[in-house]
Scaffold this active site. Structure first.
Site, PDB file in Angstrom:
ATOM      1  CE  LYS A   1     -21.380 -14.192  -1.252  1.00 43.41           C
ATOM      2  NZ  LYS A   1     -21.874 -15.006  -0.136  1.00 43.41           N
TER       3      LYS A   1
ATOM      4  CG  HIS B   1     -17.730 -12.214  -2.243  1.00 41.18           C
ATOM      5  ND1 HIS B   1     -18.504 -11.281  -2.903  1.00 41.18           N
ATOM      6  CD2 HIS B   1     -18.235 -12.292  -0.978  1.00 41.18           C
ATOM      7  CE1 HIS B   1     -19.429 -10.807  -2.082  1.00 41.18           C
ATOM      8  NE2 HIS B   1     -19.290 -11.407  -0.910  1.00 41.18           N
TER       9      HIS B   1
END
Length: 220
Positions: A104, A106
């Site tokens: 991920k 963000h």
């Protein structure tokens, strides 16, 4: 006479169509008289009982850890239900987490969802079955990249006790030899054969073939 939790688990697998007997061609190309399909676990009741068996295996083997890690994807629900059962039935409140298939980029980011692993943390890896150790090989670099954790053990449902295609060792033995990770199983193939012999489950018509297969491909 009351059944042991191992005998109960073998019956549970048969009753839910996870353990079947007959003639099956495995991915390895071997012709086997049994087949294990953990994809047949699909209900809340099944998952709850499954967690109880994993938790009992951890308790019986006195595996000490702080966090359960469930490799994506099959290991995710297994780690969750095992954590719940350890708390409800054994008074142990362990953390849990699982790896992302993609990093991920963000928000908080990271390779793991749930407990954020730290150096020195003791973990138990929870998986369904082990055929080649592929899931562990994929997980280890992610663990190493995240924190210097201590792997207290890996828990699986069934140890097939079967040689790999390229060695005289089983997947369980190879993982210990290569990585030093001890694998604990709720039951082994020897336990399943014994359950047939003692009438815990039906299948005596497959007993000779089971023993023959074990003699050909099995490890001690």
């Amino acid at each position: 006479m009351a059944l042991t939790y191992k005998q109960q688990f073998i019956k549970f697998m048969v009753e839910n169509g996870v353990l079947k007997f007959g003639e099956f061609t495995l991915k390895s190309g071997r012709k086997a008289p049994y087949f294990i399909n953990t994809g047949n676990y699909k209900s809340g009741a099944q998952l709850s009982r499954l967690g109880d068996y994993y938790a009992q295996c951890i308790a019986d083997n006195k595996i000490q850890a702080e966090t359960l890690v469930g490799p994506a994807y099959k290991g995710i629900p297994l780690a969750v239900t095992t954590a719940v059962s350890l708390f409800n039935n054994h008074g142990q409140d362990l953390n849990y987490c699982f790896d992302r298939k993609e990093v991920k980029d963000h928000g908080e980011g990271g390779l793991f969802v749930g407990k954020q692993l730290q150096d020195g943390e003791k973990i138990i890896i929870i998986e369904d079955v082990m055929t080649s150790g592929k899931a562990l090989r994929e997980l280890l670099p992610k663990l190493k990249q995240t924190a210097n954790v201590e792997i207290a053990g890996m828990v699986i449902s069934v140890d097939r006790m079967e040689k790999g295609l390229e060695s005289g060792f089983s997947a369980v033995q190879e993982v210990y030899k290569e990585f030093g990770v001890k694998v604990y199983s709720i039951v082994t193939m020897a336990d399943i054969i014994e359950a047939i012999e003692t009438g815990v489950i039906d299948g005596k018509e497959y007993l000779d073939k089971m023993k023959e297969y074990r003699k050909t491909y099995g490890v001690g």
